[in-house]
Motif scaffolding. Structure first.
Motif, PDB file in Angstrom:
ATOM      1  N   UNK A   7       5.529  -2.395   8.261  1.00  0.00           N
ATOM      2  CA  UNK A   7       4.540  -3.723   8.361  1.00  0.00           C
ATOM      3  C   UNK A   7       3.453  -3.457   9.286  1.00  0.00           C
ATOM      4  N   UNK A   8       2.318  -3.661   8.965  1.00  0.00           N
ATOM      5  CA  UNK A   8       1.244  -3.467   9.953  1.00  0.00           C
ATOM      6  C   UNK A   8       0.878  -4.709  10.791  1.00  0.00           C
ATOM      7  N   UNK A   9       1.487  -4.703  12.159  1.00  0.00           N
ATOM      8  CA  UNK A   9       1.679  -5.832  12.836  1.00  0.00           C
ATOM      9  C   UNK A   9       0.549  -5.972  13.837  1.00  0.00           C
ATOM     10  N   UNK A  10      -0.423  -5.123  13.829  1.00  0.00           N
ATOM     11  CA  UNK A  10      -1.343  -5.000  14.818  1.00  0.00           C
ATOM     12  C   UNK A  10      -2.646  -5.657  14.439  1.00  0.00           C
ATOM     13  N   UNK A  11      -3.619  -5.674  15.266  1.00  0.00           N
ATOM     14  CA  UNK A  11      -4.694  -6.323  15.104  1.00  0.00           C
ATOM     15  C   UNK A  11      -5.605  -5.249  14.619  1.00  0.00           C
ATOM     16  N   UNK A  12      -6.723  -5.633  13.626  1.00  0.00           N
ATOM     17  CA  UNK A  12      -7.684  -4.688  12.733  1.00  0.00           C
ATOM     18  C   UNK A  12      -8.408  -3.711  13.470  1.00  0.00           C
TER      19      UNK A  12
ATOM     20  N   UNK B 115       0.928  -1.127   0.015  1.00  0.00           N
ATOM     21  CA  UNK B 115       0.033   0.075   0.088  1.00  0.00           C
ATOM     22  C   UNK B 115       0.887   1.176  -0.065  1.00  0.00           C
ATOM     23  N   UNK B 116       0.748   2.059  -0.853  1.00  0.00           N
ATOM     24  CA  UNK B 116       1.319   3.546  -0.951  1.00  0.00           C
ATOM     25  C   UNK B 116       0.526   4.474  -0.245  1.00  0.00           C
ATOM     26  N   UNK B 117       0.910   4.748   0.992  1.00  0.00           N
ATOM     27  CA  UNK B 117       0.096   5.626   1.882  1.00  0.00           C
ATOM     28  C   UNK B 117       0.126   7.041   1.360  1.00  0.00           C
ATOM     29  N   UNK B 118       1.229   7.352   0.752  1.00  0.00           N
ATOM     30  CA  UNK B 118       1.472   8.844  -0.088  1.00  0.00           C
ATOM     31  C   UNK B 118       2.209   9.671   0.930  1.00  0.00           C
TER      32      UNK B 118
ATOM     33  N   UNK C 119      -4.930   5.290   7.349  1.00  0.00           N
ATOM     34  CA  UNK C 119      -5.317   4.023   7.375  1.00  0.00           C
ATOM     35  C   UNK C 119      -4.472   2.905   7.101  1.00  0.00           C
ATOM     36  N   UNK C 120      -4.177   2.093   8.002  1.00  0.00           N
ATOM     37  CA  UNK C 120      -3.448   0.638   7.838  1.00  0.00           C
ATOM     38  C   UNK C 120      -4.392  -0.504   7.694  1.00  0.00           C
ATOM     39  N   UNK C 121      -3.485  -1.391   6.868  1.00  0.00           N
ATOM     40  CA  UNK C 121      -4.290  -2.742   6.817  1.00  0.00           C
ATOM     41  C   UNK C 121      -3.516  -3.901   7.495  1.00  0.00           C
ATOM     42  N   UNK C 122      -4.056  -4.597   8.186  1.00  0.00           N
ATOM     43  CA  UNK C 122      -3.470  -5.642   9.014  1.00  0.00           C
ATOM     44  C   UNK C 122      -2.756  -6.600   8.109  1.00  0.00           C
ATOM     45  N   UNK C 123      -1.358  -6.896   8.378  1.00  0.00           N
ATOM     46  CA  UNK C 123      -0.666  -7.898   7.476  1.00  0.00           C
ATOM     47  C   UNK C 123       0.064  -7.580   6.276  1.00  0.00           C
ATOM     48  N   UNK C 124      -0.331  -5.975   6.028  1.00  0.00           N
ATOM     49  CA  UNK C 124       0.294  -5.279   4.637  1.00  0.00           C
ATOM     50  C   UNK C 124       1.494  -4.630   4.933  1.00  0.00           C
ATOM     51  N   UNK C 125       2.109  -4.226   3.890  1.00  0.00           N
ATOM     52  CA  UNK C 125       3.421  -3.395   4.046  1.00  0.00           C
ATOM     53  C   UNK C 125       3.032  -2.000   3.698  1.00  0.00           C
ATOM     54  N   UNK C 126       3.221  -0.880   4.166  1.00  0.00           N
ATOM     55  CA  UNK C 126       2.846   0.294   3.795  1.00  0.00           C
ATOM     56  C   UNK C 126       3.875   1.384   3.501  1.00  0.00           C
ATOM     57  N   UNK C 127       4.030   2.014   2.230  1.00  0.00           N
ATOM     58  CA  UNK C 127       5.196   2.831   1.996  1.00  0.00           C
ATOM     59  C   UNK C 127       4.641   4.003   2.411  1.00  0.00           C
ATOM     60  N   UNK C 128       5.639   4.938   3.162  1.00  0.00           N
ATOM     61  CA  UNK C 128       5.300   6.220   3.820  1.00  0.00           C
ATOM     62  C   UNK C 128       6.313   7.125   3.026  1.00  0.00           C
ATOM     63  N   UNK C 129       5.807   8.233   2.434  1.00  0.00           N
ATOM     64  CA  UNK C 129       6.666   9.219   1.870  1.00  0.00           C
ATOM     65  C   UNK C 129       6.930  10.424   2.658  1.00  0.00           C
ATOM     66  N   UNK C 130       7.956  10.452   3.797  1.00  0.00           N
ATOM     67  CA  UNK C 130       8.251  11.560   4.558  1.00  0.00           C
ATOM     68  C   UNK C 130       9.122  12.405   4.029  1.00  0.00           C
ATOM     69  N   UNK C 131       8.344  14.114   4.165  1.00  0.00           N
ATOM     70  CA  UNK C 131       9.200  15.225   3.847  1.00  0.00           C
ATOM     71  C   UNK C 131       9.158  16.099   4.907  1.00  0.00           C
ATOM     72  N   UNK C 132      10.356  16.672   5.189  1.00  0.00           N
ATOM     73  CA  UNK C 132      10.405  17.837   6.336  1.00  0.00           C
ATOM     74  C   UNK C 132      10.263  18.950   5.431  1.00  0.00           C
ATOM     75  N   UNK C 133       9.031  19.697   5.579  1.00  0.00           N
ATOM     76  CA  UNK C 133       8.989  20.945   4.837  1.00  0.00           C
ATOM     77  C   UNK C 133       8.967  22.197   5.915  1.00  0.00           C
ATOM     78  N   UNK C 134       9.524  21.879   7.080  1.00  0.00           N
ATOM     79  CA  UNK C 134       9.626  22.895   8.134  1.00  0.00           C
ATOM     80  C   UNK C 134      10.386  24.094   7.681  1.00  0.00           C
TER      81      UNK C 134
END
Length: 529
Positions: free
Chosen positions: A253-258, A137-140, A193-208
């Motif tokens: 990796x979303x390793x927690x319960x739904x 999942x690409x979280x954006x 939103x996370x989905x259990x058992x899925x790997x999520x890509x997060x694109x971090x940017x420091x715009x400060x």
């Protein structure tokens, strides 16, 4: 392998001044299409961006947009730096940027006109392409925003008043003194939103505008897979630090319960900034979590990196090696950065580079001058002494030894290139390269630590290939330092520059700006960038 035909990606940016309450505090901001942060622009590698920018700011100021981290090969005039690649977009005028999406990964666009970024004029860039790492999942984009409550147009940019994630965060309204701006409590948090058992890509940017940020997710570790636009050899972490202008791609990796919920957090480093509210939070809900409830998760403890260091060099190696030139650089330039107090006639301080200051001349484009100049070998005479132009023509590689005599760190950003990071520390660099010269870390923004308490300077040693002829900005990405002139222009490849077919629209910006400035005295109380 499927081949995708390049496409045209068109956007319209209408820039206005608006009053907004992103954290509940009423603030005058500069926005694109009325939104904060501004729109995310997306493309596939090789696509063409075509972005029309219209300046409807209502207090007679110019504007310009820079596309952070893109090489802009063959289109250096689209880099978006007024007085360098073009002239500012005058009030009531429009300009269309057109350039190739030339790198895969995550970044941001932002104003490069007199600290307008601190007023909210920025957004994310996402360029898709073949990925060397796996995710589901690409979280954006996740934009970490150090916000100042002082309106941009007051030109008093200083410290971060609040810390936001994707433009949202509560603020303690009771902390505002009598007579201060109005404040509405419980402004709310960004949600993901996370989905259990899925790997999520997060694109971090420091715009400060000035703070080193420490990012964590309660209850989760993550894998760091990219820094700036450079894919790296993956490593696991539970905290990552980013200085202004830097980016990181992480896979969680979303390793927690739904039915779980957790806080996502980012903290301004207290040793680098005196932020009045340094802790940003947003909410991650798993798929069946109660969205009306707040998480009760516990913050992950971490140890400060010390000296305001972002990522230690020992942890980061590019996934694809690009070795240094075996015979060393073509040229070595030492640059001493100092702060001169009461330097200007108005009594303002000024950052100097080897004793030289910078101030943008909005009425000219250095690139246009280089495109049709008479070949003078004196850059100061040709372009103006305050343009702080450094000519490195006829070299193939450049090594820069930066010495910082000021107590503050500086996130140093180079336009149009990545650089190798050879060494960092305090005192005088002894020539030792810190790492394997066959695969040193490469990126476009890196933190130079502050001078020592005993007055000893810090140093940062960078090297890059001169393979993209043009006039390129090199500067500190702390907003206040940039407007105080911590900036220089690097030019090389003048024979190639003279052959460029620069679009007429670039010169048209200068014609429009000069016409505007003749009838409207232009306020420029700072460096202009």
């Amino acid at each position: 392998m499927k081949c995708t035909q390049a496409r045209l990606r068109q956007y319209d940016f209408v820039i206005t001044r608006e009053s907004l309450r992103p954290d509940g505090v009423k603030t005058s901001m500069i926005l694109v299409n009325g939104g904060f942060p501004g729109p995310t622009i997306e493309a596939n590698l090789g696509d063409t961006f075509k972005i029309r920018v219209t300046n409807y700011i209502d207090d007679d100021q110019g504007t310009a947009i820079h596309w952070h981290g893109l090489f802009q090969k063959e289109t250096p005039w689209m880099d978006g730096v007024p007085s360098v690649t073009f002239c500012p977009i005058a009030p009531g005028q429009e300009f269309t940027y057109e350039f190739t999406a030339d790198r895969v990964g995550s970044s941001w666009w932002h104003s490069h006109y007199s600290a307008q970024t601190a007023g909210g004029l920025f957004g994310a860039i996402v360029i898709h392409g073949a990925s060397p790492y796996t995710y589901d999942v690409d979280l954006g984009p996740v934009l970490i925003v150090g916000l100042s409550a002082i309106p941009y147009h007051m030109r008093q940019i200083a410290l971060t008043n609040n810390n936001l994630i994707n433009g949202k965060m509560d603020f303690n309204c009771s902390s505002i003194p009598a007579g201060g701006p109005s404040c509405t409590p419980n402004a709310g948090f960004s949600k993901f939103r996370f989905q259990s058992g899925k790997r999520h890509l997060i694109r971090l940017v420091n715009t400060g505008l000035e703070g080193l940020q420490h990012f964590t997710i309660d209850g989760h570790k993550f894998t760091v897979v990219g820094l700036d636009y450079t894919p790296i050899q993956p490593y696991e972490a539970d905290m990552i630090s980013l200085t202004p202008g830097q980016r990181a791609d992480i896979v969680v990796y979303a390793n927690a319960k739904p039915d779980s919920s957790f806080w996502m957090r980012s903290d301004v480093d207290p040793t680098c900034s005196a932020s009045s509210q340094p802790h940003a939070k947003s909410i991650i809900h798993y798929e069946t979590a109660n969205e009306d409830s707040s998480p009760t998760s516990t913050k992950i403890p971490y140890t400060l990196t010390g000296d305001c260091v972002a990522q230690p060099l020992s942890k980061t190696r590019p996934l694809v090696a690009q070795p240094l030139a075996p015979l060393g650089p073509s040229f070595v330039q030492t640059l001493d950065y100092t702060l001169a107090l009461n330097y200007t006639p108005m009594g303002a301080p000024q950052f100097l580079v080897n004793g030289r200051r910078f101030r943008a001349n909005y009425s000219q484009s250095l690139l246009l001058l280089a495109n049709d100049d008479g070949g003078s070998e004196d850059a100061s005479a040709e372009y103006g002494i305050l343009s702080n132009v450094w000519d490195f023509s006829y070299n193939k590689t450049l090594r820069m030894i930066l010495n910082n005599f000021f107590v503050s760190p500086h996130p140093m950003h180079l336009h149009g290139h990545d650089f190798w990071i050879l060494a960092q520390g305090r005192g005088v660099w002894d020539g030792t390269i810190q790492g394997n010269t066959s695969n040193l870390m490469r990126r476009d923004t890196h933190q130079m630590i502050g001078a020592g308490a005993d007055g000893s300077p810090s140093y940062l040693v960078l090297e890059f290939t001169l393979d993209n002829p043009g006039v390129w900005a090199f500067h500190c990405h702390i907003t206040q330092h940039l407007i105080l002139g911590m900036y220089m222009n690097i030019i090389y490849g003048q024979d190639a520059i003279k052959k460029y077919k620069i679009p007429a629209s670039i010169d048209a910006t200068c014609v429009s700006w000069r016409e505007f400035a003749r009838g409207n005295p232009v306020e420029q109380p700072d460096s202009g960038l």
